[in-house]
Scaffold this motif. Structure first.
Motif, mmCIF file in Angstrom:
data_model
loop_
_atom_site.group_PDB
_atom_site.id
_atom_site.type_symbol
_atom_site.label_atom_id
_atom_site.label_comp_id
_atom_site.label_asym_id
_atom_site.label_seq_id
_atom_site.Cartn_x
_atom_site.Cartn_y
_atom_site.Cartn_z
ATOM 1 N N VAL A 1 26.791 77.898 1.944
ATOM 2 C CA VAL A 1 28.519 79.460 2.362
ATOM 3 C C VAL A 1 27.857 80.260 1.785
ATOM 4 O O VAL A 1 28.664 81.365 2.799
ATOM 5 N N THR A 2 26.796 80.981 1.313
ATOM 6 C CA THR A 2 26.126 82.194 0.615
ATOM 7 C C THR A 2 25.867 82.835 2.229
ATOM 8 O O THR A 2 25.546 84.136 1.580
ATOM 9 N N ASN A 3 24.604 81.702 2.717
ATOM 10 C CA ASN A 3 24.551 81.635 4.202
ATOM 11 C C ASN A 3 24.745 82.522 5.014
ATOM 12 O O ASN A 3 25.850 81.521 5.883
ATOM 13 N N SER B 1 41.824 76.231 -2.655
ATOM 14 C CA SER B 1 41.867 77.391 -3.927
ATOM 15 C C SER B 1 41.888 77.160 -4.981
ATOM 16 O O SER B 1 41.308 75.287 -5.610
ATOM 17 N N SER B 2 43.158 76.752 -6.298
ATOM 18 C CA SER B 2 43.071 76.318 -7.234
ATOM 19 C C SER B 2 44.170 76.262 -7.686
ATOM 20 O O SER B 2 45.084 77.801 -7.678
ATOM 21 N N MET B 3 45.030 75.681 -8.998
ATOM 22 C CA MET B 3 46.274 76.728 -9.717
ATOM 23 C C MET B 3 45.624 77.804 -10.973
ATOM 24 O O MET B 3 46.813 78.507 -10.531
ATOM 25 N N SER C 1 43.080 70.547 -12.471
ATOM 26 C CA SER C 1 42.285 69.601 -13.204
ATOM 27 C C SER C 1 42.321 68.564 -12.370
ATOM 28 O O SER C 1 42.389 67.982 -12.703
ATOM 29 N N ALA C 2 40.571 67.877 -12.126
ATOM 30 C CA ALA C 2 40.035 66.830 -11.567
ATOM 31 C C ALA C 2 38.995 66.483 -11.994
ATOM 32 O O ALA C 2 38.030 66.996 -12.099
ATOM 33 N N ARG C 3 39.121 65.524 -11.255
ATOM 34 C CA ARG C 3 37.578 64.311 -12.003
ATOM 35 C C ARG C 3 36.696 64.350 -11.043
ATOM 36 O O ARG C 3 36.194 63.547 -10.679
HETATM 37 N N1 LIG Z 1 38.158 70.115 -9.681
HETATM 38 C C1 LIG Z 1 38.617 70.803 -10.422
HETATM 39 O O1 LIG Z 1 39.315 70.547 -11.427
HETATM 40 C C2 LIG Z 1 39.614 71.827 -9.611
HETATM 41 C C3 LIG Z 1 40.658 72.751 -9.992
HETATM 42 C C4 LIG Z 1 41.205 72.945 -8.802
HETATM 43 C C5 LIG Z 1 40.210 73.858 -7.512
HETATM 44 N N2 LIG Z 1 39.293 73.253 -7.533
HETATM 45 C C6 LIG Z 1 38.035 73.556 -6.521
HETATM 46 O O2 LIG Z 1 37.368 72.592 -5.438
HETATM 47 C C7 LIG Z 1 36.545 72.583 -4.436
HETATM 48 C C8 LIG Z 1 35.866 71.555 -5.006
HETATM 49 O O3 LIG Z 1 35.420 71.130 -6.003
HETATM 50 P P1 LIG Z 1 34.925 70.019 -7.183
HETATM 51 O O4 LIG Z 1 36.222 70.261 -8.203
HETATM 52 O O5 LIG Z 1 35.267 69.012 -5.753
HETATM 53 O O6 LIG Z 1 34.045 70.220 -7.324
HETATM 54 P P2 LIG Z 1 32.154 69.579 -7.472
HETATM 55 O O7 LIG Z 1 32.330 67.691 -7.363
HETATM 56 O O8 LIG Z 1 32.024 70.019 -7.853
HETATM 57 O O9 LIG Z 1 32.100 69.654 -5.668
HETATM 58 C C9 LIG Z 1 31.834 71.229 -5.503
HETATM 59 C C10 LIG Z 1 31.473 71.061 -3.918
HETATM 60 O O10 LIG Z 1 30.996 72.364 -3.767
HETATM 61 C C11 LIG Z 1 29.913 72.699 -3.488
HETATM 62 N N3 LIG Z 1 29.221 74.378 -3.597
HETATM 63 C C12 LIG Z 1 28.919 74.565 -4.358
HETATM 64 N N4 LIG Z 1 27.975 76.023 -4.022
HETATM 65 C C13 LIG Z 1 28.261 75.792 -2.618
HETATM 66 C C14 LIG Z 1 27.317 77.012 -1.575
HETATM 67 N N5 LIG Z 1 27.006 77.887 -2.338
HETATM 68 N N6 LIG Z 1 27.237 76.389 -0.769
HETATM 69 C C15 LIG Z 1 27.901 75.708 0.043
HETATM 70 N N7 LIG Z 1 28.124 74.366 -1.107
HETATM 71 C C16 LIG Z 1 28.568 75.340 -2.112
HETATM 72 C C17 LIG Z 1 28.487 71.723 -4.482
HETATM 73 O O11 LIG Z 1 28.020 71.465 -3.537
HETATM 74 P P3 LIG Z 1 26.435 71.287 -3.828
HETATM 75 O O12 LIG Z 1 26.447 69.533 -4.896
HETATM 76 O O13 LIG Z 1 25.430 71.274 -3.223
HETATM 77 O O14 LIG Z 1 26.143 71.766 -5.680
HETATM 78 C C18 LIG Z 1 29.956 70.319 -3.625
HETATM 79 O O15 LIG Z 1 29.869 69.954 -2.963
HETATM 80 C C19 LIG Z 1 36.443 74.517 -5.360
HETATM 81 O O16 LIG Z 1 36.518 74.930 -4.481
HETATM 82 C C20 LIG Z 1 36.512 74.078 -7.055
HETATM 83 O O17 LIG Z 1 37.305 75.551 -7.107
HETATM 84 C C21 LIG Z 1 37.756 72.001 -8.126
#
Ligand SMILES: NC(=O)c1ccc[n+]([C@@H]2O[C@H](COP(=O)([O-])OP(=O)(O)OC[C@H]3O[C@@H](n4cnc5c(N)ncnc54)[C@H](OP(=O)(O)O)[C@@H]3O)[C@@H](O)[C@H]2O)c1
Length: 284
Positions: A57-59, A134-136, A180-182
């Motif tokens: 997504v940075t591209n 987004s997030s909390m 927070s999620a697993r």
């Molecule tokens: N888990 C929590 O506690 C929590 C709480 C609140 C909000 N969130 C939000 O939930 C969303 C998903 O996170 P998650 O908890 O599912 O964590 P995760 O398991 O780490 O998944 C994050 C995903 O984002 C991808 N990603 C990171 N940088 C990227 C980039 N530059 N381009 C494309 N993909 C990219 C990762 O891909 P790669 O495998 O390539 O790294 C992965 O597929 C995020 O926006 C996070 O901020 C998470």
């Protein structure tokens, strides 16, 4: 009726859960991710309903190309989910400028570029739904997380404004605010700045124990969260915000209460700086 979804960050966590649940129930998914090979097995299981596109997504250029191609191949996309993101943690002095830039490029500029690329297609097809994960952390703030908060408060403001901007085109938005999620978020995905001893006995240091948190101490079940996102996306009226997790609910309510109390307390002093001849317009 089966729907079509376009999702970023589908290699793990919430994005992966969403993709799997949607495919299982017969929906079509355009799943985007940095390393498409990570969905190879799933693509074999769902050759007709899983479309995979490479997207960091940075591209910005890649975002436009992938989104255009998804619409070209799939014709109509009902729900767009901007999910990709990660957390950069540490006191502000502990994180490098390059890390700060990458956090903003991914969580903010990346989300904006993706949604911006999708909007003309949503408009052309007569509407749709945009979900921003987004997030909390987009509604409260704590020491040691300032850059992550910066990114999530930014997307909150962006999507909050889009709500009104896109409504005339029957495009509706939702900010998902998980606690927070697993997932991999607190593990391999997490970036922590270099430790500065001066912060050892301050609230910012607490974040350093995050990787060691036991599974049981993390409330959010990603599978249940994905199910809740799907239900919200299908509700007759899309909620503007969707809070997921008891931790998220508690912290968001506390934060809003504190800000509201402070705002009410300033009602009279705020007005003291109005110009003497100020005449409020009817709409303000
Ligand atoms: N888990 C929590 O506690 C929590 C709480 C609140 C909000 N969130 C939000 O939930 C969303 C998903 O996170 P998650 O908890 O599912 O964590 P995760 O398991 O780490 O998944 C994050 C995903 O984002 C991808 N990603 C990171 N940088 C990227 C980039 N530059 N381009 C494309 N993909 C990219 C990762 O891909 P790669 O495998 O390539 O790294 C992965 O597929 C995020 O926006 C996070 O901020 C998470």
């Amino acid at each position: 009726m089966a729907k079509t979804w376009l999702i970023t960050g589908t290699s793990s966590g919430l994005g992966r859960e969403l993709t799997e649940q949607l495919l299982k129930r017969g929906d079509r998914v355009a799943a985007t991710l940095r390393r498409p090979e990570r969905l190879a097995e799933l693509a074999g299981d769902y050759p007709d309903t899983l479309w995979v596109g490479e997207l960091d997504v940075t591209n910005g250029e890649q975002a436009r190309t992938v989104v255009d191609r998804a619409w070209l191949d799939l014709g109509h996309i009902d729900v767009v989910v901007s999910n990709a993101g990660y957390g950069l943690f540490g006191a502000v002095e502990e994180v490098s400028d390059a890390d700060i830039r990458r956090q903003i490029d991914t969580n903010v500029v990346g989300a904006v570029a993706f949604i911006k690329a999708a909007v003309p297609h949503l408009r052309a097809q007569g509407g749709g739904r945009v979900i921003q994960v987004s997030s909390m952390a987009g509604q409260m703030a704590a020491a040691g997380m300032s850059l992550y908060h910066l990114s999530k408060w930014a997307v909150e403001g962006f999507v909050e404004a889009l709500h009104e901007e896109l409504e005339p085109f029957d495009i509706h938005t939702c900010l998902v605010e998980p606690g927070s999620a697993r997932t991999e978020f607190g593990g391999g995905s997490m970036v922590i700045g270099e430790r500065l001893a001066a912060y050892d006995d301050t609230p910012a240091a607490k974040i350093r124990g995050r990787r060691e948190r036991s599974r049981e101490s993390i409330p959010g079940d990603p599978s249940k969260m994905a199910t809740a996102i799907i239900s919200a996306a299908e509700a007759p009226t899309l909620p503007r915000r969707l809070i997921l997790g008891s931790d998220a609910h508690r912290l968001i309510v506390n934060s809003i209460h504190a800000r509201l109390d402070e705002a009410y307390a300033q009602q009279h002093t705020a007005a003291l700086t109005d110009a003497d001849d100020y005449a409020p317009a009817a709409s303000h």
